[in-house]
Enzyme design. Structure first.
Site, PDB file in Angstrom:
ATOM      1  N   CYS A   1      22.630 -38.294  16.684  1.00 60.88           N
ATOM      2  CA  CYS A   1      23.923 -37.627  16.428  1.00 60.88           C
ATOM      3  C   CYS A   1      25.040 -38.085  17.366  1.00 60.88           C
ATOM      4  O   CYS A   1      26.200 -37.757  17.142  1.00 60.88           O
ATOM      5  CB  CYS A   1      23.766 -36.107  16.447  1.00 60.88           C
TER       6      CYS A   1
ATOM      7  N   HIS B   1      10.807 -24.321  35.257  1.00 61.53           N
ATOM      8  CA  HIS B   1      12.169 -24.875  35.335  1.00 61.53           C
ATOM      9  C   HIS B   1      12.319 -26.186  34.561  1.00 61.53           C
ATOM     10  O   HIS B   1      13.274 -26.933  34.783  1.00 61.53           O
ATOM     11  CB  HIS B   1      12.582 -25.084  36.807  1.00 61.53           C
TER      12      HIS B   1
ATOM     13  N   ASN C   1       8.816 -26.941  40.055  1.00 57.26           N
ATOM     14  CA  ASN C   1       9.187 -28.351  40.200  1.00 57.26           C
ATOM     15  C   ASN C   1       9.293 -29.032  38.846  1.00 57.26           C
ATOM     16  O   ASN C   1       8.514 -28.760  37.936  1.00 57.26           O
ATOM     17  CB  ASN C   1       8.169 -29.085  41.068  1.00 57.26           C
TER      18      ASN C   1
ATOM     19  N   CYS D   1      22.547 -31.171  18.840  1.00 58.41           N
ATOM     20  CA  CYS D   1      21.500 -30.901  17.835  1.00 58.41           C
ATOM     21  C   CYS D   1      20.214 -30.373  18.463  1.00 58.41           C
ATOM     22  O   CYS D   1      19.300 -29.969  17.749  1.00 58.41           O
ATOM     23  CB  CYS D   1      21.228 -32.147  16.981  1.00 58.41           C
TER      24      CYS D   1
ATOM     25  N   SER E   1      11.137 -21.656  48.832  1.00 58.44           N
ATOM     26  CA  SER E   1      11.962 -20.785  49.670  1.00 58.44           C
ATOM     27  C   SER E   1      12.007 -19.372  49.098  1.00 58.44           C
ATOM     28  O   SER E   1      12.481 -18.451  49.755  1.00 58.44           O
ATOM     29  CB  SER E   1      13.376 -21.355  49.792  1.00 58.44           C
TER      30      SER E   1
ATOM     31  N   GLY F   1       5.184 -23.735  49.300  1.00 60.92           N
ATOM     32  CA  GLY F   1       6.349 -24.613  49.427  1.00 60.92           C
ATOM     33  C   GLY F   1       7.561 -24.191  48.620  1.00 60.92           C
ATOM     34  O   GLY F   1       8.263 -25.033  48.083  1.00 60.92           O
TER      35      GLY F   1
HETATM   36  P1  OAD Z   1      13.659 -25.090  48.195  1.00 65.81           P
HETATM   37  O1  OAD Z   1      14.245 -26.384  48.570  1.00 65.81           O
HETATM   38  O2  OAD Z   1      14.561 -23.931  48.074  1.00 65.81           O
HETATM   39  O3  OAD Z   1      12.548 -24.671  49.258  1.00 65.81           O
HETATM   40  C1  OAD Z   1      11.572 -25.556  49.703  1.00 65.81           C
HETATM   41  C2  OAD Z   1      10.593 -24.789  50.569  1.00 65.81           C
HETATM   42  O4  OAD Z   1       9.554 -25.666  50.920  1.00 65.81           O
HETATM   43  C3  OAD Z   1      11.186 -24.236  51.872  1.00 65.81           C
HETATM   44  O5  OAD Z   1      10.774 -22.878  52.019  1.00 65.81           O
HETATM   45  C4  OAD Z   1      10.549 -25.107  52.959  1.00 65.81           C
HETATM   46  O6  OAD Z   1      10.329 -24.402  54.150  1.00 65.81           O
HETATM   47  C5  OAD Z   1       9.237 -25.486  52.287  1.00 65.81           C
HETATM   48  N1  OAD Z   1       8.641 -26.749  52.732  1.00 65.81           N
HETATM   49  C6  OAD Z   1       9.267 -27.910  53.042  1.00 65.81           C
HETATM   50  N2  OAD Z   1       8.371 -28.872  53.330  1.00 65.81           N
HETATM   51  C7  OAD Z   1       7.143 -28.305  53.183  1.00 65.81           C
HETATM   52  C8  OAD Z   1       5.798 -28.776  53.320  1.00 65.81           C
HETATM   53  N3  OAD Z   1       5.538 -30.024  53.669  1.00 65.81           N
HETATM   54  N4  OAD Z   1       4.791 -27.910  53.085  1.00 65.81           N
HETATM   55  C9  OAD Z   1       5.044 -26.623  52.730  1.00 65.81           C
HETATM   56  N5  OAD Z   1       6.274 -26.124  52.592  1.00 65.81           N
HETATM   57  C10 OAD Z   1       7.304 -26.947  52.810  1.00 65.81           C
HETATM   58  O7  OAD Z   1      12.801 -25.350  46.865  1.00 65.81           O
HETATM   59  P2  OAD Z   1      12.333 -24.296  45.759  1.00 65.81           P
HETATM   60  O8  OAD Z   1      11.897 -23.020  46.373  1.00 65.81           O
HETATM   61  O9  OAD Z   1      11.380 -25.025  44.894  1.00 65.81           O
HETATM   62  O10 OAD Z   1      15.838 -24.883  40.559  1.00 65.81           O
HETATM   63  O11 OAD Z   1      13.677 -24.078  44.980  1.00 65.81           O
HETATM   64  C11 OAD Z   1      13.677 -23.255  43.870  1.00 65.81           C
HETATM   65  C12 OAD Z   1      14.614 -23.795  42.832  1.00 65.81           C
HETATM   66  O12 OAD Z   1      15.907 -24.011  43.381  1.00 65.81           O
HETATM   67  C13 OAD Z   1      14.249 -25.162  42.287  1.00 65.81           C
HETATM   68  O13 OAD Z   1      13.255 -25.111  41.277  1.00 65.81           O
HETATM   69  C14 OAD Z   1      15.532 -25.649  41.734  1.00 65.81           C
HETATM   70  C15 OAD Z   1      16.417 -25.279  42.903  1.00 65.81           C
HETATM   71  O14 OAD Z   1      17.726 -25.199  42.661  1.00 65.81           O
HETATM   72  C16 OAD Z   1      16.673 -25.329  39.639  1.00 65.81           C
HETATM   73  O15 OAD Z   1      17.131 -26.451  39.657  1.00 65.81           O
HETATM   74  C17 OAD Z   1      16.966 -24.334  38.576  1.00 65.81           C
END
Ligand code: OAD
Length: 239
Positions: free
Chosen positions: A150, A119, A102, A130, A189, A187
């Site tokens: 710049c 990230h 996050n 720069c 995916s 939390g």
């Molecule tokens: P995602 O949006 O892909 O996944 C969120 C996850 O949280 C899912 O598996 C949901 O089931 C779960 N979830 C939702 N609400 C929840 C809750 N209250 N308690 C527990 N789990 C819950 O987010 P990330 O896995 O963080 O990267 O995504 C990975 C990366 O993709 C991010 O860091 C970002 C994104 O694009 C970049 O921007 C490079």
């Protein structure tokens, strides 16, 4: 569920080296939308459409608008009980490493001191010419911010698809995963690599993997315990 929670509590009590990987789901109950699943789209764009160097080169204003929208939501948000539980855990003096995908800074605001932000950080911006980096906590972004010395465009200080992770932060994240006896996956995916690979690394180095998520993910099958539910409810019960 009660006996599973008791087993996970016992594992956490006995472990002296613990690491946690968090994703957008831990901030969902603070009102910050996740990237995938319900509410994940912004004007019909997916994260993969906007969080790339190519998208920024094509339309920097659009990309900054998206980040401005996210920043304004994050500015309104407060850390929740899940963030606070992990911050408490750090203060108990064990070898505990918090790794987060996050960029919202809510772990810091909950009191966590050593957060490995693999990230980047949405409150920093970096000059594309720069490389000067600065913190800017203003939620509203007007157009494309410029580097004061710049004059070139600034970009968000986050990692985009196709870019490498900050090297020393990533190294420390891998080291923590490899030495953990218990690895929490909260939390996320678990589809965005290389961060998603940390759970497998921890598991193959001998850690017990505990997943906390409202839904099944690619980590679930290999996890020693998969706890289904919101992290703001489950983490305080564990920690
Ligand atoms: P995602 O949006 O892909 O996944 C969120 C996850 O949280 C899912 O598996 C949901 O089931 C779960 N979830 C939702 N609400 C929840 C809750 N209250 N308690 C527990 N789990 C819950 O987010 P990330 O896995 O963080 O990267 O995504 C990975 C990366 O993709 C991010 O860091 C970002 C994104 O694009 C970049 O921007 C490079």
């Amino acid at each position: 569920m009660d006996s599973t929670l008791a087993s996970v509590r016992a594992l956490l009590r006995q472990a002296s080296r613990i690491a946690a990987l968090t994703g957008a789901g831990i901030s969902a109950e603070s009102g910050v939308p996740t990237f995938r699943g319900a509410g994940g789209l912004w004007r019909n764009f997916r994260a993969e459409d906007l969080a790339t160097p190519e998208a920024f080169a094509r339309d920097p204003k659009l990309v900054w608008e998206w980040y401005g929208w996210r920043r304004s939501l994050i500015a309104e948000a407060e850390p929740n009980a899940g963030h606070r539980a992990l911050a408490d855990f750090e203060q108990r003096g064990r070898d505990f490493t918090l790794i987060t995908q996050n960029v919202d800074g809510l772990h810091d605001r909950a009191g966590s001191r050593n957060v490995l932000k693999v990230h980047g950080d949405i409150w920093t911006q970096r000059c594309v010419a720069c490389g000067r980096e600065r913190e800017d906590r203003s939620a509203a972004i007007d157009g494309v911010p410029r580097c004061a010395p710049c004059g070139a465009m600034e970009r968000p200080g986050v990692v985009w698809f196709g870019e490498g992770l900050p090297e020393s932060v990533w190294q420390r994240a891998q080291d923590a995963a490899a030495r953990a006896q218990v690895f929490l996956v909260v939390g996320t995916s678990a589809v965005v690599y290389p961060a998603a690979g940390l759970a497998g690394l921890a598991k193959s180095a001998g850690a017990a993997v505990i997943e906390i998520n409202i839904a099944e993910t690619p980590v679930s099958a290999a996890a020693d315990y998969s706890l289904r539910g919101p992290s703001a409810e489950l983490l305080p019960q564990l920690i």
